[in-house]
Structures are given as C-alpha cells and as structure tokens.
Scaffold this motif. Structure first.
Motif, short mmCIF file in Angstrom:
data_model
loop_
_atom_site.label_atom_id
_atom_site.label_comp_id
_atom_site.label_asym_id
_atom_site.label_seq_id
_atom_site.Cartn_x
_atom_site.Cartn_y
_atom_site.Cartn_z
N ASP A 180 0.83 -1.20 0.00
CA ASP A 180 0.00 0.00 0.00
C ASP A 180 0.87 1.27 0.00
O ASP A 180 0.56 2.24 0.68
CB ASP A 180 -0.94 -0.01 1.22
N SER A 181 1.98 1.18 -0.75
CA SER A 181 2.89 2.33 -0.79
C SER A 181 2.83 3.07 -2.13
O SER A 181 3.67 3.92 -2.41
CB SER A 181 4.33 1.86 -0.50
N LEU A 182 1.85 2.73 -2.97
CA LEU A 182 1.71 3.41 -4.26
C LEU A 182 0.98 4.74 -4.09
O LEU A 182 0.17 4.89 -3.15
CB LEU A 182 0.91 2.53 -5.23
N SER A 183 1.26 5.65 -5.01
CA SER A 183 0.50 6.90 -5.01
C SER A 183 -0.94 6.57 -5.44
O SER A 183 -1.19 5.49 -6.02
CB SER A 183 1.13 7.88 -5.98
N ALA A 184 -1.84 7.46 -5.19
CA ALA A 184 -3.24 7.21 -5.52
C ALA A 184 -3.41 6.96 -7.02
O ALA A 184 -4.13 6.04 -7.44
CB ALA A 184 -4.09 8.39 -5.09
N ALA A 185 -2.69 7.73 -7.85
CA ALA A 185 -2.80 7.59 -9.31
C ALA A 185 -2.26 6.24 -9.76
O ALA A 185 -2.88 5.56 -10.58
CB ALA A 185 -2.03 8.72 -9.99
N ASP A 186 -1.09 5.87 -9.19
CA ASP A 186 -0.49 4.58 -9.54
C ASP A 186 -1.40 3.42 -9.11
O ASP A 186 -1.56 2.44 -9.83
CB ASP A 186 0.89 4.44 -8.88
N LYS A 187 -1.97 3.57 -7.91
CA LYS A 187 -2.83 2.51 -7.38
C LYS A 187 -4.06 2.34 -8.30
O LYS A 187 -4.45 1.21 -8.63
CB LYS A 187 -3.27 2.86 -5.96
N GLN A 188 -4.61 3.47 -8.73
CA GLN A 188 -5.77 3.42 -9.63
C GLN A 188 -5.38 2.76 -10.95
O GLN A 188 -6.12 1.93 -11.49
CB GLN A 188 -6.24 4.87 -9.88
#
Lengths: 298, 190
Positions: free
Chosen positions: A53-61
């Motif tokens: 859970d260390s991705l940025s919100a954009a990367d996670k999306q």
C-alpha cells in the motif's frame, strides 16, 4: 529511446506512456536480451508496492484499472500476497515464541541457576564430608595402631611378669617344701606361707619341716581386707610365752605382708603367731588382732 | 482474420531451422521468443496471451511455408511485427469480460500455503533467508531492513531487488506447478 530505464518501463506498464514510446519499449522487448527480465522485475515491484500500500493514488488506480487486467498479473499478485502473508505469519510466530521464551526465561534461568548452585553446594559438601571422614578414618587407624602397639607392649610386659611370677611361685614352692635356698653366709629362715583366713585351733596349724640350720621364720601373708598402716608380729610358744616380736611391719605394694622373725632357738613344736594392725605411728589397734598356728616338725 | 492453416511437424521443423541450424539452439530460441510474445500480449492487456503467442507462431510458420518472409535475418523483429498484427486482429474480435475483483491477501487456501512451504523448502538456506528477511517487515522498518540486508550481502539495493526477483520467480514457477498438480489430484478424486 536507447535504453529505457525502470521509470519508463514502470510508466509503460501502468499505461502512462504515449503510444510511440510504448512501441519503442515493445520493440526493445524483442531486440534486447535482458529487457524481458527488466519488465518482469518492474512488474514484481509494482505488485509489491501495491500489497504494501505504498503506491500513489494515481499509480494505485492505474494498477487496479489497467495493470491487473491480465490473468498472469493477477496470478502474480495472488502468489506475492501468499508469500508475504506466509513470511509475516512465520515472523509473528517466531516473535511470539521469542516473547514467550523471554517471558519465561528469567524464571527458568533463576530456577536452573538455583538448582545448579544447590547441586554444586551439595557436591562440595559431599567432597568435604568425604575428606573429613577419610581424615577421621586415618586418625582412627593411626590411634588403633598406637593402641595395638601399646597392647602388644603390655602383653609382652604381662608375659614377662607372668614368667617372673611363675619363677617366683616355683621359688615359693621350693620354700614351702623346705628352706629358702641358702646363700653363702646368710642365716636360714623357714618360709611360712599363711592363708588370709586361718581356721582357728592347733588342728589347722601350718605344718613345716624344721631344719637344723633354721634361724628364724620368714612369714608371708596375702592381705585380703583393707590393710593397716603397719603391723606388729609376736611369736609365742604353745603355752603363750612371747618368744620374738617385730614391730612396724608395713605391707608391700602387691598387698602382701612379708617379714622375718629372727629366733635361732626354734625347736619342733607348736607356735602361735599373733598379728596386730596399727596406725601410721606403729601404735597397735585393739580390734585388729589375728592369730595363726604353726607346727614345726623335725 | 481466421486462419485455415494447420500445424504440421514439417512446418515446425522449418521454423526451427529458420531460428537456428542447431536443433537444440533453435529449441531454446523458440522458448525465448514465446516468452517475449506472451509478455508483449500481457503488456497489451490481452486476456489470452499464450494463445495469441501460438497464433503468432502459426502465422510465422505459414509465412515460412509460403516464403513470404521479408527479413529472414532478423527473426525477432519479424515476430514483433506479426505479433502487432495479431494484436490488432484480436482487438477487433475482443469481447469485454466482466471485471474480476483483485485477489485479497488474506483470502488464501491451505493448499496454497502447503505448496509454498514445499517450494520454500527447495530453496537453499541463503535464498530462503534472503527472501524471508526481504518480506518480513513493512513501512520504515522495511526500508532499514532491506538496506542492512543489502549491506550484509555486499550488494546495492537494485542488485538485492534483482536477487529477490529471481528467487521469487523460481518460487512462483514451483508454486504454480504444485498448485496445478493439486488441481489435477482434485479433479481425479472427483
């Protein structure tokens, strides 16, 4: 694009690269040996970051909408999640075991230490006791040997005394049966061995053979009762006439009274010997008289 | 475009010969190209990357048979071109599948853990220790731990990541085989 770095590959995988750059990446996939490995490595890193859970919100999306679409990547994600939870579960188990161990460790440690100290003390005690017993045994053995030696010495002395006594008895037997062995120039005394308890009357008289050379009597009497300090001996004839006397006769250490009554005129006949006990000054005591009868024969 | 062409052993032999005159080397190149094709189709988010890779091979074999290959000296480039065409064709026939939920980390089955345990057991002690330590922490602790781990092994962080990636790849392949075997046993017992 000569050598697309990881960041570019990452953008490509997340669908952030424009079409021409994406085509260049794909071309590299078919022309560079190590490029496939690089893509796979970046895929793994994106999956790890997603699980952490260390991705940025954009990367996670982008991961959820674009990257995870192929089944192969979903399988990768599933495996990575399994591996991670397995390792972390093991870690927790180890930690809880270690914590448990640390919790019981002091108690266990002190218990074991106490037992070890107690065992050591008991061992030391046993060793010391053993040494003490050994010393005692050695000392007792030495004492026993000393006593044995003393006993042997006493036995030897007793044997010697016995021999002397036997010699003396033999000599006495000789005296009783006759006269003392005559020494050159010495007067001959007839040895009279009296019994401590003498029956009364002339019938019970001690009978002895008189020799022509006899010049007196040598009286020997064992003392059974408590002896007096001194004795007075009086030799009388059968009719009561005082013939000879000796005063302040003291008992010998062995409890025997031995003294001589010189009387050169001894003849065959009956005689009375009166012994009177006295005090330390030689004064006779009235209640201490004893009478012995002696018969001399030719 | 639907192909009527059928794979024959002669066509496969011709393909292998085109890849390399040495039969073993040709086999190895075939496997390598297939992996790249699959990755290409995965990166293009195709749902059936293996099948598309096989279709690409079929198309190349057809071209060899009909002698229509334009750049015979560069097989990989040729495969890349064919793969792009196959992808375009697949895009036209592609049907949108309902979106699946992503697998949650806590939702694992006992056979999955058993297989993983077994595969971890097949690693060397050093590999097992390395991968266990790499994944046992989260957050800031993870960063510190990985840095100290890299120092311990005399590696930089990128080299450590590559080592972990390789070990994980071995584990994943082992795990996949183990799970497939489990599924087979499950099917046989039904």
């Amino acid at each position: 694009m000569n050598s697309p770095d990881k960041i570019t590959v990452r953008k490509y995988l997340l669908g952030f690269l424009p079409e021409d750059e994406s085509n260049a990446i794909e071309e590299k996939l078919f022309s560079e040996e190590s490029f496939l490995a690089l893509i796979e490595q970046v895929e793994d890193e994106i999956i790890d970051e997603y699980l952490e859970d260390s991705l940025s919100a954009a990367d996670k999306q982008a991961v959820e909408d674009h990257f995870m679409e192929p089944a192969e990547r979903r399988e990768k994600l599933r495996f990575a999640g399994t591996l991670r939870s397995h390792i972390q579960q093991k870690k927790k188990q180890n930690l809880s075991f270690e914590r448990g161990w640390h919790a019981i460790k002091p108690v266990y440690f002190y218990a074991v230490s106490a037992i070890a100290v107690a065992l050591f003390a008991v061992s030391i005690g046993l060793v010391m006791n053993n040494l003490r017993l050994q010393r005692k045994l050695d000392s007792e053995t030495a004492r026993e040997q000393t006593m044995q030696a003393a006993l042997n010495q006493q036995l030897r002395e007793a044997q010697l005394q016995n021999e002397q006594l036997q010699n003396e008895q033999h000599r006495r037997i000789l005296h009783v049966s006759g006269h003392r062995p005559e020494k050159q120039g010495e007067p001959v005394y007839l040895v009279v061995n009296l019994k401590p308890i003498q029956p009364r009357g002339i019938e019970s008289a001690t009978r002895l053979k008189l020799d022509a050379k006899t010049r007196g009597l040598e009286v020997r009497l064992p003392l059974v009762d408590a002896p007096f300090h001194s004795y007075q001996a009086v030799l009388r004839s059968a009719n009561g006439k005082e013939l000879a006397a000796v005063a302040k006769v003291t008992p010998a250490n062995a409890g025997e009274l031995s003294f001589r009554i010189p009387y050169p005129k001894l003849e065959a006949g009956n005689y009375v010997l009166v012994l009177v006990g006295g005090d330390s000054s030689g004064k006779p005591l009235a209640t201490s008289s004893k009478t012995y009868y002696i018969t001399l024969e030719k | 475009m639907k192909t009527e062409w059928m794979l024959t052993s002669e066509a496969l032999d011709r393909l292998l010969l085109w890849l390399s005159p040495d039969r073993d080397q040709a086999g190895a190149r075939y496997v390598e190209i297939r992996r790249r094709l699959i990755k290409f189709f995965v990166c293009r988010r195709c749902s059936i990357p293996e099948e598309l890779a096989d279709r690409t091979f079929d198309r190349v074999m057809q071209a060899i048979e009909t002698q229509t290959i334009r750049c015979p000296e560069q097989p990989l480039r040729y495969f890349f071109g064919v793969a792009k065409k196959i992808h375009l064709e697949f895009g036209r026939e592609k049907t949108t599948l309902p979106k699946e939920a992503l697998p949650l980390p806590g939702n694992r089955t006992e056979p999955e853990f058993r297989c993983l345990e077994k595969c971890l057991g097949q690693l060397t002690e050093q590999e097992r220790s390395l991968i266990s330590r790499y994944y046992e922490h989260d957050g800031h602790e993870k960063i510190v731990n990985r840095q100290s781990q890299a120092e311990e092994f005399g590696l930089d962080m990128n080299a450590l990541r590559i080592r972990v990636f390789r070990i994980k790849k071995i584990l994943r392949e082992c795990h996949s085989k183990c799970m497939a075997k489990n599924d087979l046993i499950k099917i046989q017992s039904q």
